[in-house]
Scaffold this motif. Structure first.
Motif, PDB file in Angstrom:
ATOM      1  N   ALA A  34       0.835  -1.197   0.000  1.00 43.97           N
ATOM      2  CA  ALA A  34       0.000   0.000   0.000  1.00 43.97           C
ATOM      3  C   ALA A  34       0.873   1.252   0.000  1.00 43.97           C
ATOM      4  CB  ALA A  34      -0.919   0.017   1.217  1.00 43.97           C
ATOM      5  N   ASP A  36       0.028   4.120   1.261  1.00 43.37           N
ATOM      6  CA  ASP A  36      -0.111   4.580   2.639  1.00 43.37           C
ATOM      7  C   ASP A  36      -1.055   3.609   3.341  1.00 43.37           C
ATOM      8  OD1 ASP A  36      -0.845   5.829   5.060  1.00 43.37           O
ATOM      9  OD2 ASP A  36      -0.529   7.821   4.217  1.00 43.37           O
ATOM     10  N   THR A  37      -0.531   2.824   4.263  1.00 42.62           N
ATOM     11  CA  THR A  37      -1.352   1.793   4.914  1.00 42.62           C
ATOM     12  C   THR A  37      -2.509   2.406   5.702  1.00 42.62           C
ATOM     13  OG1 THR A  37       0.186   1.776   6.800  1.00 42.62           O
ATOM     14  CG2 THR A  37       0.548   0.140   5.065  1.00 42.62           C
ATOM     15  N   ARG A  38      -2.345   3.630   6.193  1.00 43.83           N
ATOM     16  CA  ARG A  38      -3.429   4.271   6.941  1.00 43.83           C
ATOM     17  C   ARG A  38      -4.606   4.593   6.028  1.00 43.83           C
ATOM     18  NH1 ARG A  38       0.284   8.986   9.120  1.00 43.83           N
ATOM     19  NH2 ARG A  38       0.809   8.780   6.909  1.00 43.83           N
ATOM     20  N   SER A  40      -5.199   3.120   3.019  1.00 42.89           N
ATOM     21  CA  SER A  40      -5.750   1.876   2.476  1.00 42.89           C
ATOM     22  C   SER A  40      -6.515   1.079   3.517  1.00 42.89           C
ATOM     23  CB  SER A  40      -4.626   1.022   1.889  1.00 42.89           C
ATOM     24  OG  SER A  40      -4.044   1.665   0.776  1.00 42.89           O
ATOM     25  N   SER A  41      -6.191   1.251   4.786  1.00 45.82           N
ATOM     26  CA  SER A  41      -6.882   0.486   5.822  1.00 45.82           C
ATOM     27  C   SER A  41      -8.373   0.827   5.879  1.00 45.82           C
ATOM     28  CB  SER A  41      -6.234   0.733   7.193  1.00 45.82           C
ATOM     29  OG  SER A  41      -6.374   2.089   7.588  1.00 45.82           O
ATOM     30  N   MET A  53      -0.742  -5.852   5.319  1.00 45.36           N
ATOM     31  CA  MET A  53      -0.298  -4.781   4.430  1.00 45.36           C
ATOM     32  C   MET A  53       1.117  -4.341   4.794  1.00 45.36           C
ATOM     33  SD  MET A  53      -3.435  -2.151   3.634  1.00 45.36           S
ATOM     34  CE  MET A  53      -3.794  -1.777   5.342  1.00 45.36           C
ATOM     35  N   ARG A  54       1.800  -3.821   3.787  1.00 42.09           N
ATOM     36  CA  ARG A  54       3.135  -3.267   3.976  1.00 42.09           C
ATOM     37  C   ARG A  54       3.258  -2.004   3.130  1.00 42.09           C
ATOM     38  NH1 ARG A  54       8.161  -7.089   2.623  1.00 42.09           N
ATOM     39  NH2 ARG A  54       7.190  -8.232   4.364  1.00 42.09           N
ATOM     40  N   SER A  55       3.973  -0.999   3.640  1.00 38.12           N
ATOM     41  CA  SER A  55       4.142   0.258   2.907  1.00 38.12           C
ATOM     42  C   SER A  55       5.060   0.075   1.706  1.00 38.12           C
ATOM     43  CB  SER A  55       4.733   1.336   3.827  1.00 38.12           C
ATOM     44  OG  SER A  55       3.834   1.682   4.847  1.00 38.12           O
ATOM     45  N   ASP A  83      -3.054   4.932  -3.073  1.00 38.81           N
ATOM     46  CA  ASP A  83      -4.084   5.572  -2.255  1.00 38.81           C
ATOM     47  C   ASP A  83      -5.419   5.649  -2.988  1.00 38.81           C
ATOM     48  OD1 ASP A  83      -2.254   5.872  -0.256  1.00 38.81           O
ATOM     49  OD2 ASP A  83      -1.920   8.023  -0.570  1.00 38.81           O
TER      50      ASP A  83
END
Length: 251
Positions: A34, A36-38, A40-41, A53-55, A83
């Motif tokens: 992702a 930005d994992t935040r 995509s979460s 997930m991993r950045s 994103d």
């Protein structure tokens, strides 16, 4: 046997634009990369996707490509998202995809959302042939690129931030002419999805009076066939010499 890399588009606005197949791939993958994992979460929670997930973004992709490729070679299935929209379109994605091709790893890109297609079609400008320019250089190379594009006969598509949209429209008007047709599309598929049509000059004036918000796509008509506007970098120097010659003749 090597694994597989999936490039998975995600909605640019409305979450309902997510395809069932995209959800299925993200659910079945061993890992999601992702931007930005935040960000995509939020999407993952909405669709009940619990895959780790991993950045993987433009600031670390040169370092993360090798270990990701090693995972793929070991047989893992990995999905990449950005994103919003399709990874690789003005977003991270190209470096990993290229390295996978070099190493014989299968890459499959799912069809799906990307911002410039609806903006291009909404513009009402010819779209059978166009050039996607993404973001213009912010400083170095910007003037040169704009001068080159002044003679482009295909419809042009640009991404821009809301803070720079007026400046970009003004600069486009300077090199392509105030009356060149264009449109500005913002917040595609969101609640405030809006497309404003006009000339480059009128659009610059509109967004000066009405500051833009959200993601911006600028679509500009190509130059008429045969028209070749260009910027003469020596024009100011020539003007100075002409004035000097005139002054010499009067004395």
């Amino acid at each position: 046997m090597a694994g597989k890399l999936y490039i998975v588009p995600t909605p640019v606005g409305n979450l309902q634009d997510m395809t069932p197949r995209a959800v299925e791939v993200l659910n079945s993958a061993d890992l999601i990369l992702a931007e930005d994992t935040r960000t995509s979460s939020v999407l993952m929670r909405h669709f009940g996707i619990t895959t780790p997930m991993r950045s993987h973004h433009k600031f670390n992709e040169h370092d993360t490509v090798t270990p990701i490729v090693e995972m793929l070679l070991a047989g893992h299935t990995i999905a990449q998202v950005s994103d919003a929209g399709t990874p690789g379109i003005s977003d991270p994605g190209f470096l990993l995809s290229r390295e996978c091709r070099r190493r014989g790893i299968t890459v499959e890109t799912l069809p799906g959302a990307t911002a410039f297609v609806p903006a291009l079609v909404n513009s009402g400008l010819p779209c059978e042939r166009f050039t996607f320019e993404g973001f213009l250089p912010i400083k170095k190379g910007r003037a040169t690129r704009l001068a080159t594009l002044s003679a482009e006969t295909r419809t042009m598509v640009f991404y821009e931030s809301p803070t720079r949209v007026v400046k970009t429209l003004e600069q486009l008007a300077e090199v392509m002419g105030d009356e060149r047709e264009a449109s500005v599309c913002r917040e595609i598929s969101k609640v405030h999805d809006t497309t404003v049509h006009g000339t480059l000059r009128s659009l610059a004036e509109f967004f000066t009076a009405t500051p833009a918000r959200g993601e911006i796509v600028i679509v500009v008509a190509g130059a008429p066939e045969g028209e070749r506007r260009h910027t003469d970098k020596y024009a100011r120097f020539k003007q100075h010499n002409n004035q000097t010659d005139t002054n010499d003749e009067t004395h």
